[in-house]
Design an enzyme around this catalytic site. Structure first.
Site, PDB file in Angstrom:
ATOM      1  N   ASP A  51     -19.884-114.810 -85.196  1.00 12.28           N
ATOM      2  CA  ASP A  51     -21.151-115.534 -85.154  1.00 12.28           C
ATOM      3  C   ASP A  51     -21.228-116.324 -83.852  1.00 12.28           C
ATOM      4  O   ASP A  51     -20.331-117.105 -83.519  1.00 12.28           O
ATOM      5  CB  ASP A  51     -21.246-116.495 -86.345  1.00 12.28           C
ATOM      6  CG  ASP A  51     -22.545-117.281 -86.337  1.00 12.28           C
ATOM      7  OD1 ASP A  51     -23.540-116.769 -86.885  1.00 12.28           O
ATOM      8  OD2 ASP A  51     -22.577-118.392 -85.779  1.00 12.28           O
ATOM      9  N   TYR A  56     -24.773-121.942 -77.449  1.00  9.83           N
ATOM     10  CA  TYR A  56     -23.359-122.333 -77.428  1.00  9.83           C
ATOM     11  C   TYR A  56     -22.814-122.146 -76.011  1.00  9.83           C
ATOM     12  O   TYR A  56     -22.667-121.024 -75.534  1.00  9.83           O
ATOM     13  CB  TYR A  56     -22.532-121.498 -78.403  1.00  9.83           C
ATOM     14  CG  TYR A  56     -22.943-121.625 -79.860  1.00  9.83           C
ATOM     15  CD1 TYR A  56     -23.724-122.685 -80.307  1.00  9.83           C
ATOM     16  CD2 TYR A  56     -22.535-120.683 -80.791  1.00  9.83           C
ATOM     17  CE1 TYR A  56     -24.097-122.789 -81.639  1.00  9.83           C
ATOM     18  CE2 TYR A  56     -22.900-120.786 -82.127  1.00  9.83           C
ATOM     19  CZ  TYR A  56     -23.681-121.844 -82.540  1.00  9.83           C
ATOM     20  OH  TYR A  56     -24.045-121.949 -83.866  1.00  9.83           O
ATOM     21  N   GLN A 175     -28.028-118.709 -93.228  1.00 11.49           N
ATOM     22  CA  GLN A 175     -26.927-119.535 -92.750  1.00 11.49           C
ATOM     23  C   GLN A 175     -27.312-121.004 -92.917  1.00 11.49           C
ATOM     24  O   GLN A 175     -28.409-121.404 -92.526  1.00 11.49           O
ATOM     25  CB  GLN A 175     -26.622-119.228 -91.282  1.00 11.49           C
ATOM     26  CG  GLN A 175     -25.461-120.047 -90.749  1.00 11.49           C
ATOM     27  CD  GLN A 175     -24.980-119.615 -89.381  1.00 11.49           C
ATOM     28  OE1 GLN A 175     -24.364-120.405 -88.664  1.00 11.49           O
ATOM     29  NE2 GLN A 175     -25.224-118.366 -89.015  1.00 11.49           N
ATOM     30  N   TYR A 215     -21.897-122.607 -92.282  1.00  8.32           N
ATOM     31  CA  TYR A 215     -21.345-123.049 -91.006  1.00  8.32           C
ATOM     32  C   TYR A 215     -20.712-124.427 -91.153  1.00  8.32           C
ATOM     33  O   TYR A 215     -20.968-125.147 -92.114  1.00  8.32           O
ATOM     34  CB  TYR A 215     -22.371-123.000 -89.886  1.00  8.32           C
ATOM     35  CG  TYR A 215     -23.514-123.995 -89.898  1.00  8.32           C
ATOM     36  CD1 TYR A 215     -23.347-125.305 -89.456  1.00  8.32           C
ATOM     37  CD2 TYR A 215     -24.788-123.620 -90.296  1.00  8.32           C
ATOM     38  CE1 TYR A 215     -24.397-126.213 -89.426  1.00  8.32           C
ATOM     39  CE2 TYR A 215     -25.855-124.520 -90.266  1.00  8.32           C
ATOM     40  CZ  TYR A 215     -25.653-125.813 -89.834  1.00  8.32           C
ATOM     41  OH  TYR A 215     -26.690-126.699 -89.813  1.00  8.32           O
ATOM     42  N   LEU A 218     -15.092-126.391 -92.011  1.00  5.31           N
ATOM     43  CA  LEU A 218     -14.036-127.404 -91.952  1.00  5.31           C
ATOM     44  C   LEU A 218     -14.560-128.729 -91.407  1.00  5.31           C
ATOM     45  O   LEU A 218     -13.787-129.558 -90.932  1.00  5.31           O
ATOM     46  CB  LEU A 218     -12.869-126.900 -91.083  1.00  5.31           C
ATOM     47  CG  LEU A 218     -12.113-125.686 -91.629  1.00  5.31           C
ATOM     48  CD1 LEU A 218     -11.033-125.239 -90.657  1.00  5.31           C
ATOM     49  CD2 LEU A 218     -11.505-125.987 -93.005  1.00  5.31           C
ATOM     50  N   LYS A 226      -6.232-132.872 -89.582  1.00  6.04           N
ATOM     51  CA  LYS A 226      -5.560-133.348 -88.373  1.00  6.04           C
ATOM     52  C   LYS A 226      -6.204-134.616 -87.785  1.00  6.04           C
ATOM     53  O   LYS A 226      -5.729-135.139 -86.789  1.00  6.04           O
ATOM     54  CB  LYS A 226      -5.578-132.241 -87.304  1.00  6.04           C
ATOM     55  CG  LYS A 226      -4.937-130.930 -87.760  1.00  6.04           C
ATOM     56  CD  LYS A 226      -3.449-131.090 -87.973  1.00  6.04           C
ATOM     57  CE  LYS A 226      -2.830-129.822 -88.566  1.00  6.04           C
ATOM     58  NZ  LYS A 226      -2.941-128.671 -87.681  1.00  6.04           N
ATOM     59  N   GLY A 291     -14.277-121.813 -86.810  1.00  6.35           N
ATOM     60  CA  GLY A 291     -13.823-121.790 -85.427  1.00  6.35           C
ATOM     61  C   GLY A 291     -12.308-121.878 -85.377  1.00  6.35           C
ATOM     62  O   GLY A 291     -11.664-122.341 -86.309  1.00  6.35           O
ATOM     63  N   ALA A 292     -11.742-121.404 -84.291  1.00  5.82           N
ATOM     64  CA  ALA A 292     -10.295-121.518 -84.085  1.00  5.82           C
ATOM     65  C   ALA A 292     -10.042-121.789 -82.613  1.00  5.82           C
ATOM     66  O   ALA A 292     -10.625-121.148 -81.748  1.00  5.82           O
ATOM     67  CB  ALA A 292      -9.575-120.239 -84.512  1.00  5.82           C
ATOM     68  N   GLN A 297      -4.111-121.254 -85.202  1.00  6.66           N
ATOM     69  CA  GLN A 297      -5.122-121.797 -86.126  1.00  6.66           C
ATOM     70  C   GLN A 297      -5.820-120.672 -86.879  1.00  6.66           C
ATOM     71  O   GLN A 297      -6.095-120.788 -88.071  1.00  6.66           O
ATOM     72  CB  GLN A 297      -6.148-122.629 -85.359  1.00  6.66           C
ATOM     73  CG  GLN A 297      -5.701-124.024 -85.010  1.00  6.66           C
ATOM     74  CD  GLN A 297      -6.821-124.854 -84.406  1.00  6.66           C
ATOM     75  OE1 GLN A 297      -7.985-124.441 -84.387  1.00  6.66           O
ATOM     76  NE2 GLN A 297      -6.486-126.023 -83.891  1.00  6.66           N
TER      77      GLN A 297
END
Length: 327
Positions: A51, A56, A175, A215, A218, A226, A291-292, A297
């Site tokens: 995605d 972006y 979404q 979306y 996390l 974290k 995302g990573a 991750q």
């Protein structure tokens, strides 16, 4: 990898997708080589859904994704979901524009950056109250006839507008913002939201056989476990624009995340996997746009597919989440 299938889309979609916002360079600790490695590793691990959006990185995320897929020869093995309707100027100020002329120009720019002849799912990024839905639908139908897009998606739309749009063109995908702590929330980065994900969107995607892509699964990193109670970003990180993460509201969300973290630790599970499984185990959720920042991750996120939250653990989580139902 686990794959899900919905009525409106022919292909099975990996339940873990890759959200490419951070490929654009607006987040801390990212560069193009690292982004490319994440794309290649994701495909090797069974991910087939990416995605992205023009806004972006101001076009850069699409360029990075397109180059990585071309380099690996993977384009025909994955589904690309990009977006249209959000333009920007030289000051990076954005405006919504879902006019037919603008969208037809945008799709060609997107295809150029992605180095492909079609986008699998083309999503209208945000509503545009100044353009009739029928005009937007005509642009999408023209793109479909030209083979430039295959499926239509709507992002951040009210369900009234979704159903109205369906009178003019088929809507295959929705979404919305959705995670453990933002279930029916009223805003995203201070932008008002005209929908309630859990109360309105989920029942409709199930009813219509649409894919659903949550979306910020996390909460832009908060639910990865974290964060600490102080500042978590450099001054250049775009997440500073989210008042829930960098403002007075942060404390209540941080405290909620810490309670979830304690449950995760009690069961010997990483917090990110708990947050992702909470989404994955919902029937309506098709692919989680995570995302990573590193391959490690990514591996940690995909690990969530190897186990399920049981009833006992879910009951404890539900008690923590009760106060966040409408925050």
């Amino acid at each position: 990898m686990i794959y899900k299938k919905v009525g409106k889309i022919a292909e099975k979609i990996s339940v873990i997708g890759i959200g490419c916002w951070n490929f654009g360079g607006d987040w801390d600790s990212m560069d193009d080589k690292k982004s490319s490695r994440i794309v290649h590793a994701a495909i090797e691990m069974g991910v087939n859904f990416f995605d992205v959006a023009p806004v972006y990185g101001w076009g850069h995320s699409e360029s990075v994704l397109g180059a990585a897929l071309k380099e690996g020869g993977h384009r025909n093995n994955v589904l690309i979901a990009s977006k249209g309707g959000l333009l920007w100027n030289e000051k990076h100020e954005t405006t919504n524009n879902l006019s037919k002329a603008s969208l037809l120009k945008e799709i060609d720019e997107t295809l150029t950056r992605l180095q492909t002849d079609h986008v699998d799912i083309y999503q209208m990024h945000w509503p545009d109250p100044n353009v009739p839905l029928e005009e937007t639908a005509k642009a999408l139908e023209e793109m479909k006839r030209a083979g430039k897009i295959r499926y239509v998606g709507l992002s951040n739309f009210s369900q009234t507008d979704v159903e109205k749009m369906m009178e003019y063109t088929d809507v295959h995908c929705q979404q919305s913002l959705y995670n453990m702590l933002e279930r029916n929330t009223e805003s995203y980065h201070s932008i008002p939201l005209d929908y309630k994900t859990e109360k309105e969107v989920l029942p409709n995607v199930r009813k219509f056989g649409q894919a659903f892509l949550p979306y910020s699964p996390l909460f832009q990193g908060l639910l990865a476990g974290k964060f600490h109670s102080g500042s978590n970003f450099s001054e250049n990180d775009i997440r500073n624009a989210n008042p829930k993460l960098a403002g007075p509201a942060f404390r209540q969300y941080f405290d909620g995340a810490e309670q979830i973290k304690k449950i995760a630790e009690a069961y010997g599970k990483p917090m990110n996997e708990v947050a992702l499984n909470w989404l994955r185990q919902k029937e309506e959720v098709t692919s989680i746009i995570g995302g990573a920042s590193t391959v490690e991750q990514l591996e940690q996120n995909i690990q969530c597919t190897t186990w399920d939250i049981d009833d006992e653990m879910m009951d404890k989580i539900d008690k923590v989440l009760e106060p966040f139902e409408n925050l």
